[in-house]
Design a protein around this motif. Structure first.
Motif, PDB file in Angstrom:
ATOM      1  N   THR A  35      11.102 -31.467  40.817  1.00 16.07           N
ATOM      2  CA  THR A  35      11.688 -30.173  40.493  1.00 16.07           C
ATOM      3  C   THR A  35      12.782 -29.849  41.499  1.00 16.07           C
ATOM      4  N   GLN A  36      13.943 -29.467  40.986  1.00 14.31           N
ATOM      5  CA  GLN A  36      15.042 -28.994  41.830  1.00 14.31           C
ATOM      6  C   GLN A  36      15.400 -27.600  41.320  1.00 14.31           C
ATOM      7  N   LEU A  37      15.360 -26.629  42.211  1.00 10.68           N
ATOM      8  CA  LEU A  37      15.520 -25.238  41.830  1.00 10.68           C
ATOM      9  C   LEU A  37      16.803 -24.648  42.398  1.00 10.68           C
ATOM     10  N   ARG A  38      17.593 -24.045  41.518  1.00 11.88           N
ATOM     11  CA  ARG A  38      18.768 -23.278  41.942  1.00 11.88           C
ATOM     12  C   ARG A  38      18.359 -21.818  41.922  1.00 11.88           C
ATOM     13  N   MET A  39      18.540 -21.142  43.061  1.00  9.59           N
ATOM     14  CA  MET A  39      18.144 -19.735  43.172  1.00  9.59           C
ATOM     15  C   MET A  39      19.338 -18.928  43.681  1.00  9.59           C
ATOM     16  N   ALA A  40      19.685 -17.889  42.952  1.00  7.37           N
ATOM     17  CA  ALA A  40      20.789 -17.022  43.364  1.00  7.37           C
ATOM     18  C   ALA A  40      20.259 -15.614  43.559  1.00  7.37           C
ATOM     19  N   VAL A  41      20.758 -14.943  44.597  1.00  7.00           N
ATOM     20  CA  VAL A  41      20.359 -13.568  44.873  1.00  7.00           C
ATOM     21  C   VAL A  41      21.618 -12.722  44.959  1.00  7.00           C
ATOM     22  N   GLY A  42      21.649 -11.702  44.146  1.00  8.08           N
ATOM     23  CA  GLY A  42      22.764 -10.760  44.115  1.00  8.08           C
ATOM     24  C   GLY A  42      22.290  -9.478  43.474  1.00  8.08           C
ATOM     25  N   ARG A  43      23.170  -8.521  43.361  1.00  8.41           N
ATOM     26  CA  ARG A  43      22.780  -7.216  42.802  1.00  8.41           C
ATOM     27  C   ARG A  43      23.285  -7.012  41.379  1.00  8.41           C
ATOM     28  N   ASP A  44      23.971  -8.003  40.839  1.00  7.43           N
ATOM     29  CA  ASP A  44      24.518  -7.915  39.493  1.00  7.43           C
ATOM     30  C   ASP A  44      24.037  -9.134  38.706  1.00  7.43           C
TER      31      ASP A  44
END
Length: 150
Positions: A35-44
């Motif tokens: 498993t390779q996970l792309r995680m993005a954190v933002g407010r929109d």
């Protein structure tokens, strides 16, 4: 992420625990099943969607077959959480410029224990001031200079 969750806990503690779990899960699997996970954190939400869909996380996984997690932070999250509140390892973040559909912006990338210097391509990096004038930096990379008498 629920609005009640402290951003610092998500960006630092949760991500580290998630990477530990992914590392454990992937340890006994062949490369093609990991498993390779792309995680993005933002407010929109639309902005986060563009970060997840960008090419940069894919390039990181192609170059680091043993990477399990790529974290992408918007400029605002990085400034408010990593820079202002402190982070376990702020020096491990790399700032890149991402263009994905209508999104164009600076993003901070972190992948545990992997060198990300190769991710920054000349067309994605922030312009570096080459000349300065009285009003601030000037990007002269596209300038055409001609010799002769001034």
């Amino acid at each position: 992420m629920p609005a009640t969750e402290p951003e610092r806990l998500v960006v630092d503690d949760y991500v580290r625990h998630l990477n530990t779990a992914l590392t454990s899960h992937n340890a006994s699997l062949p490369a093609e099943e990991r498993t390779q996970l792309r995680m993005a954190v933002g407010r929109d939400a639309a902005e986060v969607d563009r970060l997840i869909g960008a090419d940069a996380p894919r390039r990181i996984f192609r170059a680091n077959k043993d990477a399990h997690l790529v974290l992408l932070l918007t400029d605002g999250i990085h400034a408010d959480v990593v820079a202002a509140q402190g982070h376990t390892s702020p020096q491990e973040f790399v700032n890149i410029r991402i263009r994905e559909k209508e999104f164009l912006g600076n993003v901070w990338v972190w992948t545990p224990r992997h060198d990300l210097a190769f991710v920054v391509r000349p067309d994605e990096s922030r312009p570096r001031p080459i000349l300065t004038d009285l009003y601030g930096p000037v990007d002269a990379r596209q300038a055409v200079l001609r010799g002769g008498a001034w």
